[in-house]
Design an enzyme around this catalytic site. Structure first.
Site, mmCIF file in Angstrom:
data_model
loop_
_atom_site.group_PDB
_atom_site.id
_atom_site.type_symbol
_atom_site.label_atom_id
_atom_site.label_comp_id
_atom_site.label_asym_id
_atom_site.label_seq_id
_atom_site.Cartn_x
_atom_site.Cartn_y
_atom_site.Cartn_z
ATOM 1 N N GLY A 208 0.821 -1.210 0.000
ATOM 2 C CA GLY A 208 0.000 0.000 0.000
ATOM 3 C C GLY A 208 0.852 1.256 0.000
ATOM 4 C CD GLU A 209 -0.614 5.141 3.864
ATOM 5 O OE1 GLU A 209 -0.585 6.322 3.499
ATOM 6 O OE2 GLU A 209 -1.321 4.739 4.801
ATOM 7 N N GLY A 211 4.941 1.215 -0.254
ATOM 8 C CA GLY A 211 5.769 0.751 -1.358
ATOM 9 C C GLY A 211 5.551 -0.710 -1.716
ATOM 10 C CG ASP A 239 -6.847 -4.063 -9.507
ATOM 11 O OD1 ASP A 239 -6.408 -5.185 -9.227
ATOM 12 O OD2 ASP A 239 -7.890 -3.592 -9.024
#
Ligand code: AMP
Length: 310
Positions: A208-209, A211, A239
């Site tokens: 996610g945020e 990396g 995606d």
């Protein structure tokens, strides 16, 4: 530069209802195939395989076509209802909470590849029933690179078919929670190695945020994420990451470790733009110049000097 080989993508085509701390949208364009197809289309031609009902707004198909995406493999079921997903995000934007999944026309879908698709070299099995991913894979004659993604819904509901997919692909994408869930390993590193032991030579763990991590053979590469101040809607980040990744690889026509590393960064670039808007809205106005300048920003974030030069 010659036209890149097309990327064949199968996955959900959806109408999503999503709530985030930034707002709410209902029955908006979503789905793993749509996000990854549009992201890949910035680099290479895309051949889409999927199904929608006749409630799927024609302007969504028009938008996909406007990105140069080939829809010969997309079926429209008369009287059928399009796949729908509803979910929300709290302040931890890395965690999607599913409220409702309606397979609708995907429940009876039998993918039949048009002849041109059977010769695809680059194949992305985006998130959908792994039994459908297998049906598509078995129709492709000589793929050069096969990549798959999945999610908790299928890890819980279709584990055996998913294990079969993993045996047959070159690269598997998963987020950290899914990798832990599938392998039973708490450490992400051990989970990635356990996934490699199930089949794919390369495993990419999305955080996610925070990396993404690439594990290929014995090598390991960490890509940072872009420090966005405002995230509007994380839906489709995984995606669009995967679509950017495989699109870039197809455009290079080479699957070396160096290309895969750059592809992870291009995937991160596409994902970072995607989360700036609801649905696919930010990708609608994205330009090549935007992509190039954010790629350079990623380079700056991750660059540090060799010790001997300090
Ligand atoms: P992500 O990139 O992981 O945020 O994927 C978001 C997309 O996955 C949404 O647009 C949903 O329509 C789609 N989706 C949600 N649940 C499923 C599922 N069980 N199978 C396939 N696609 C799904």
């Amino acid at each position: 530069m010659p036209t890149p080989a097309p990327v064949l993508i199968v996955g959900s085509m959806a109408l999503d209802s999503v709530k985030t701390p930034a707002g709410e949208v209902k029955d908006t364009l979503g789905g793993a195939a749509d996000y990854s197809g549009v992201a890949a289309s910035f680099f290479a031609p895309v051949q889409l395989v999927g199904v929608v009902g006749d409630d799927f707004p024609p302007e969504h198909l028009e938008f996909l076509r406007s990105r140069g995406i080939d829809l010969a493999g997309v079926q429209t079921v008369a009287g059928g209802k399009t796949f729908r997903w509803a979910g929300y995000y709290d302040f931890d934007l890395n965690v999607a909470h599913t409220l409702d999944t309606q397979l609708n026309v995907f429940a009876d879908f039998q993918p039949v590849l048009p002849d041109a698709y059977k010769r695809a070299e680059y194949v992305f099995l985006a998130n959908i029933d792994p039994a459908l991913q297998l049906q598509v894979l078995s129709q492709v004659e000589h793929p050069r690179l096969t990549v798959c993604d999945t999610m908790n819904f299928w890890i819980e509901g279709k584990r055996d078919a998913l294990l079969e997919v993993l045996k047959r692909v070159d690269i598997a994408f998963m987020n950290d929670a899914e990798a832990r869930q599938l392998t039973g390993q708490l450490s992400v590193i051990k989970a990635a190695k356990a996934l490699q032991a199930l089949g794919p030579k390369t495993v990419i763990i999305k955080k996610g945020e925070h990396g993404a991590l690439l594990f290929s053979g014995d090598t390991h590469f960490a890509a940072p994420s872009y420090p966005l101040e405002d995230i509007t809607d994380p839906t489709g980040a995984g995606d669009s990451f995967a679509g950017g990744f495989i699109g870039y690889v197809a455009a290079q026509g080479d699957t070396s470790a160096a290309t895969l590393k750059k592809a992870v960064v291009y995937g991160s670039v596409l994902a970072s733009f995607n989360v700036e808007g609801f649905s696919l809205n930010r990708l609608r106005t994205l330009t090549q110049a935007d992509i190039d300048s954010r790629y350079r920003a990623f380079q700056e974030i991750a660059h540090f000097e060799d010790m001997s030069l300090i």
